[in-house]
Enzyme design. Structure first.
Site, PDB file in Angstrom:
ATOM      1  N   SER A 267       0.942   1.166   1.661  1.00 21.07           N
ATOM      2  CA  SER A 267       0.794   1.282   0.204  1.00 21.07           C
ATOM      3  C   SER A 267       0.584  -0.093  -0.426  1.00 21.07           C
ATOM      4  O   SER A 267      -0.430  -0.740  -0.210  1.00 21.07           O
ATOM      5  CB  SER A 267       2.015   2.010  -0.366  1.00 21.07           C
ATOM      6  OG  SER A 267       1.869   2.248  -1.747  1.00 21.07           O
ATOM      7  N   LEU A 268       1.566  -0.561  -1.156  1.00 22.37           N
ATOM      8  CA  LEU A 268       1.523  -1.885  -1.766  1.00 22.37           C
ATOM      9  C   LEU A 268       1.186  -2.973  -0.753  1.00 22.37           C
ATOM     10  O   LEU A 268       0.487  -3.954  -1.073  1.00 22.37           O
ATOM     11  CB  LEU A 268       2.883  -2.168  -2.406  1.00 22.37           C
ATOM     12  CG  LEU A 268       3.167  -3.585  -2.878  1.00 22.37           C
ATOM     13  CD1 LEU A 268       2.306  -3.901  -4.087  1.00 22.37           C
ATOM     14  CD2 LEU A 268       4.642  -3.737  -3.199  1.00 22.37           C
TER      15      LEU A 268
ATOM     16  N   GLN B 126      -6.634   4.643  -3.143  1.00 26.34           N
ATOM     17  CA  GLN B 126      -5.360   4.550  -2.430  1.00 26.34           C
ATOM     18  C   GLN B 126      -4.177   4.990  -3.268  1.00 26.34           C
ATOM     19  O   GLN B 126      -3.276   5.671  -2.796  1.00 26.34           O
ATOM     20  CB  GLN B 126      -5.159   3.105  -1.957  1.00 26.34           C
ATOM     21  CG  GLN B 126      -3.907   2.893  -1.130  1.00 26.34           C
ATOM     22  CD  GLN B 126      -3.047   1.763  -1.665  1.00 26.34           C
ATOM     23  OE1 GLN B 126      -2.782   1.697  -2.864  1.00 26.34           O
ATOM     24  NE2 GLN B 126      -2.611   0.893  -0.789  1.00 26.34           N
TER      25      GLN B 126
ATOM     26  N   HIS C  87       0.993   8.247  -4.594  1.00 26.60           N
ATOM     27  CA  HIS C  87      -0.023   8.683  -3.635  1.00 26.60           C
ATOM     28  C   HIS C  87      -0.298  10.179  -3.722  1.00 26.60           C
ATOM     29  O   HIS C  87      -0.495  10.849  -2.713  1.00 26.60           O
ATOM     30  CB  HIS C  87       0.356   8.257  -2.210  1.00 26.60           C
ATOM     31  CG  HIS C  87       0.440   6.769  -2.089  1.00 26.60           C
ATOM     32  ND1 HIS C  87      -0.669   5.950  -2.159  1.00 26.60           N
ATOM     33  CD2 HIS C  87       1.509   5.937  -1.973  1.00 26.60           C
ATOM     34  CE1 HIS C  87      -0.284   4.687  -2.067  1.00 26.60           C
ATOM     35  NE2 HIS C  87       1.020   4.655  -1.967  1.00 26.60           N
TER      36      HIS C  87
ATOM     37  N   ARG D  47      -0.715  -3.304 -10.981  1.00 23.69           N
ATOM     38  CA  ARG D  47      -0.627  -2.004 -10.312  1.00 23.69           C
ATOM     39  C   ARG D  47       0.717  -1.343 -10.574  1.00 23.69           C
ATOM     40  O   ARG D  47       0.801  -0.140 -10.848  1.00 23.69           O
ATOM     41  CB  ARG D  47      -0.845  -2.192  -8.814  1.00 23.69           C
ATOM     42  CG  ARG D  47      -0.790  -0.920  -7.960  1.00 23.69           C
ATOM     43  CD  ARG D  47      -1.025  -1.314  -6.499  1.00 23.69           C
ATOM     44  NE  ARG D  47      -1.105  -0.185  -5.587  1.00 23.69           N
ATOM     45  CZ  ARG D  47      -0.098   0.310  -4.891  1.00 23.69           C
ATOM     46  NH1 ARG D  47       1.127  -0.217  -5.051  1.00 23.69           N
ATOM     47  NH2 ARG D  47      -0.258   1.319  -4.059  1.00 23.69           N
TER      48      ARG D  47
ATOM     49  N   GLN E  84       6.748  -0.737  -0.834  1.00 22.40           N
ATOM     50  CA  GLN E  84       7.859  -0.583  -1.766  1.00 22.40           C
ATOM     51  C   GLN E  84       8.964   0.250  -1.135  1.00 22.40           C
ATOM     52  O   GLN E  84       8.705   1.240  -0.455  1.00 22.40           O
ATOM     53  CB  GLN E  84       7.332   0.089  -3.039  1.00 22.40           C
ATOM     54  CG  GLN E  84       8.300   0.108  -4.198  1.00 22.40           C
ATOM     55  CD  GLN E  84       7.603   0.521  -5.491  1.00 22.40           C
ATOM     56  OE1 GLN E  84       6.396   0.367  -5.625  1.00 22.40           O
ATOM     57  NE2 GLN E  84       8.365   1.047  -6.423  1.00 22.40           N
TER      58      GLN E  84
END
Length: 309
Positions: A88-89, A246, A197, A113, A10
């Site tokens: 991440s994503l 995560q 995170h 998510r 992202q």
């Protein structure tokens, strides 16, 4: 050659992403046309008339759809990686590439998510700040010194000299001030909608755990390196548990890149949009060749490069 795919996260999204691919490649069209969402993913990705693309619940499925479509195009050209990872994503895109999720499933999970993360962050006075030019230990000390102001944690280990902290805004600001005292070159507040995170996203992790209970996880066709480990999964690890972890713990991208180098990876294809991850690779493992792909022209250039033309 050992090839890895590295998927953007992202922040790299922009209106127009994928529009040329949609026109040119049936594989890409199939992914976007197959998305089962409560909004038109093509309209948001290509023109974003309502200005929602940067909202987490829209960004995440649009990014994963782009990545899954690009992966399908490359597979159609016989380009498959030995390893994959994502920021991440982007980890969901890596898992889809490895066969753990279908493209449609990955897009739907990304939408879930995104909503879960937005809900977890709602009403939390939070912030995230990029800290440049300070090592991990000193930044950890800065976070500990500011902990009386609230939660503040290192959220991203991007590459040498580029870390990101997140948490309660007062604590993040205090940690950034301490980081400057300890020698940080710059501290740059980021425009984000949540403390991603960090442990403040635990409610999103809880929501994902419940969702994963009813999801099918296919066998992994090649190794994926996981954000919260900085390496492949080990004995006793499970993909659902790692994805739950995560969303609420640090992303070890620098460690992931170093692990790829240790595994013998010599070429990384960054599946965009954007070239942020290529920059991380160059600062972490400059011997690895990076090839970003976002457009039709980029695909042509990649094919030529892999053929040695």
């Amino acid at each position: 050659m050992k090839l890895a795919f590295l998927y953007a996260g992202q922040g790299s999204q922009h209106p127009g992403m994928g529009a040329d691919l949609y026109q040119a490649y049936p594989e890409f069209r199939a992914v976007l046309d197959g998305a089962r969402l409560d909004f038109d993913i093509k309209t948001v990705s290509f023109t974003d008339p309502d200005g929602v693309l940067n909202q987490t619940e829209y960004t995440q499925p649009c990014m994963v759809a782009f990545a899954a479509g690009m992966t399908a195009i490359l597979a159609g050209k016989g380009i498959r990686p030995n390893y994959a990872a994502g920021l991440s994503l982007g980890e969901y895109s890596a898992l889809a590439a490895a066969g753990v999720f279908t493209a449609t499933q990955a897009v739907e999970l990304a939408a879930f998510r995104g909503r879960a993360m937005a809900q977890a962050a709602a009403g939390v006075p939070c912030g995230m700040t990029a800290v440049l030019g300070l090592d991990r230990d000193k930044l950890q000390a800065a976070c500990q010194a500011a902990s009386s102001e609230g939660v503040v944690e290192i959220a991203n280990y991007n590459c040498p000299g580029q870390l990101v902290i997140g948490g309660h805004k007062a604590a993040v600001d205090a940690a950034a001030a301490r980081a400057k005292e300890l020698g940080a070159k710059r501290c740059l507040p980021l425009k984000v909608s949540g403390p991603f995170h960090t442990s403040l996203l635990a409610p999103a992790g809880d929501a994902l755990r419940q969702r994963f209970a009813s999801e099918h996880f296919g066998p992994m066709q090649f190794p994926v390196l996981f954000n919260c480990l900085g390496r492949e999964m080990g004995e006793g690890d499970t993909i659902p548990a790692l994805l739950e972890r995560q969303v609420q713990s640090s992303v070890y991208m620098e460690d992931t890149i170093r692990r790829m180098e240790d595994l013998g990876v010599d070429t990384i294809v960054e599946i965009g949009p954007g070239k942020v991850l290529s920059g991380f690779v160059k600062k972490t493992a400059p011997a690895i060749k990076t090839i970003p792909v976002e457009t039709c022209a980029d695909i042509d250039a990649l094919c030529a490069a892999l053929k040695g033309e």
